[in-house]
Enzyme design. Sequence first.
Site, PDB file in Angstrom:
ATOM      1  N   THR A   1       8.328 -21.494  -2.409  1.00  0.00           N
ATOM      2  CA  THR A   1       7.346 -20.477  -2.798  1.00  0.00           C
ATOM      3  C   THR A   1       7.735 -19.126  -2.201  1.00  0.00           C
ATOM      4  O   THR A   1       7.524 -18.067  -2.818  1.00  0.00           O
ATOM      5  CB  THR A   1       5.941 -20.872  -2.314  1.00  0.00           C
ATOM      6  OG1 THR A   1       5.522 -22.047  -3.016  1.00  0.00           O
ATOM      7  CG2 THR A   1       4.924 -19.759  -2.556  1.00  0.00           C
ATOM      8  N   ASN A   2       8.343 -19.170  -1.016  1.00  0.00           N
ATOM      9  CA  ASN A   2       8.574 -17.944  -0.267  1.00  0.00           C
ATOM     10  C   ASN A   2       9.688 -17.058  -0.829  1.00  0.00           C
ATOM     11  O   ASN A   2       9.852 -15.926  -0.378  1.00  0.00           O
ATOM     12  CB  ASN A   2       8.871 -18.280   1.195  1.00  0.00           C
ATOM     13  CG  ASN A   2       7.745 -19.077   1.819  1.00  0.00           C
ATOM     14  OD1 ASN A   2       6.653 -19.162   1.264  1.00  0.00           O
ATOM     15  ND2 ASN A   2       8.006 -19.678   2.962  1.00  0.00           N
TER      16      ASN A   2
ATOM     17  N   THR B   1     -11.306  29.561  -7.705  1.00  0.00           N
ATOM     18  CA  THR B   1     -10.830  28.970  -6.465  1.00  0.00           C
ATOM     19  C   THR B   1     -12.024  28.853  -5.527  1.00  0.00           C
ATOM     20  O   THR B   1     -12.846  29.768  -5.448  1.00  0.00           O
ATOM     21  CB  THR B   1      -9.741  29.839  -5.797  1.00  0.00           C
ATOM     22  OG1 THR B   1     -10.256  31.142  -5.521  1.00  0.00           O
ATOM     23  CG2 THR B   1      -8.523  29.964  -6.706  1.00  0.00           C
TER      24      THR B   1
ATOM     25  N   SER C   1     -30.498   9.562 -20.009  1.00  0.00           N
ATOM     26  CA  SER C   1     -31.608   9.328 -19.090  1.00  0.00           C
ATOM     27  C   SER C   1     -32.693   8.515 -19.762  1.00  0.00           C
ATOM     28  O   SER C   1     -32.916   8.608 -20.973  1.00  0.00           O
ATOM     29  CB  SER C   1     -32.186  10.668 -18.619  1.00  0.00           C
ATOM     30  OG  SER C   1     -33.353  10.467 -17.839  1.00  0.00           O
TER      31      SER C   1
END
Length: 465
Positions: free
Chosen positions: A140-141, A186, A317
């Site tokens: 698996t590793n 800005t 809303s």
Amino acid sequence: MYRIENDLLGDLEVPVDVYYGIQTQRAIDNFNISGIKLYQFPEFIKALAYVKWAAAETNFELGLLDEKLKTAIVAAAKEVVEGKFDKEFPVDMIQGGAGTSTNMNINEVLANRALELMGYQKGDYQYCSPNDHVNLSQSTNDAYPTAIKLGIINSKAVLIQHLSPLIDSFRKKGVEFKNVLKMGRTQLQDAVPMTLGQEFEAFAANLEEEIERLTQNSNLFLEINMGATAIGTGINAAPGYAKLCAENLKKITGLAFVSAPNLIEATPDTGSYVIYSSALKRMAIKISKICNDLRLLSSGPRCGFNEINLPAMQPGSSIMPGKVNPVIPEVMNQICYRVIGNDLTVTMAAEAGQLQLNVMEPVLTFSILESMQLLINGMDTLRMKCIDGITANVEHCYEMVINSIGIVTALNPYIGYKNSTKIAKEALETGRSVYHLVLEHNILTKEQLDDILNPENMLAPKNVV
């Protein structure tokens, strides 16, 4: 109907028709954690199959696997790559065991399908074993992290396929709005004029950078540790297996895979995941910032910026009639927050590696794949349900420019900083426009003023004579 399979813990019933086996069944029983299953990430399943395909070819070439078994395993792997068995991968993405359940899921599916192709019954593992044949020369590793890397590379390609149309949509709006004069800002204060087209083109350019960044970072996944087996020493793998398997995976996928120069180092190392996840986070931050801008620019309609109109997608809303919210940018923001959170999970999972293995790879993998899938879905939604339908409030944008204090900056080279400051101050105190005050004080003629404030003269560098 069930068949009985057994492992070191004993016997267990497995549904008779499924292609997975006892270890997958144990994972199903043990890890009901996230509710997100392996089959929800088909690119990862394909990657697992490609890795097993390359391993089978390599074992055959080294004389470790006979041709009949190799042919059956490869045929089964090709079918998995084609997506024929996706539902046979029901293990939870978050699991203990460093990915062993996922690795055994693909081993069992391939073994049982290979058995069928050879004329045997599912579970007749003496003829094709998930461990002895499909998992031959592997652990698996090494198989699991290699599949993770291939899965992420393939998912990255899909991600870019969805990012590119979003960039194109912003760019098209840049062209559409190229003559819409507006105020730049800005620190949320009026700055200097620009066009709405410039703003949207900047969004496109900002995201276009991410294609190169994602590609560059994903290239780190091309170094794999196949042949490392358990901890990188290569125990139970034949000499030459590591490099040959990398070459076979390269041949099968068309990707430039290479064997890691130090397999003991490569096996627990998750640095490539960290840097790739950071690229996903960077992209998410950029997209979220753009969505913040869209929400600001569309705010109002009477008491906000109201420079653009986002497509109305639903009533906003349950109590305020007529209210429509920017729900698409809002949901994209939330997706981006999730991606940013997933990046922290990747960071912590990578740090948690101990000695010769990182057992946290399942949550690391899940986090990266989930981030990509969320971004793919979100970008499509943002493009189709928001960006493509944005319209500009042209006259309102122009009126804000004419009535702003910010245009005094454009006059500064012509009338000097002192006069500009005087006019700006008076405009703020009286509420009158800069335009009319300049004329009233006979600082410039109307012809001179109109020429200076011509949009073409305010949007790019210009020599002042």
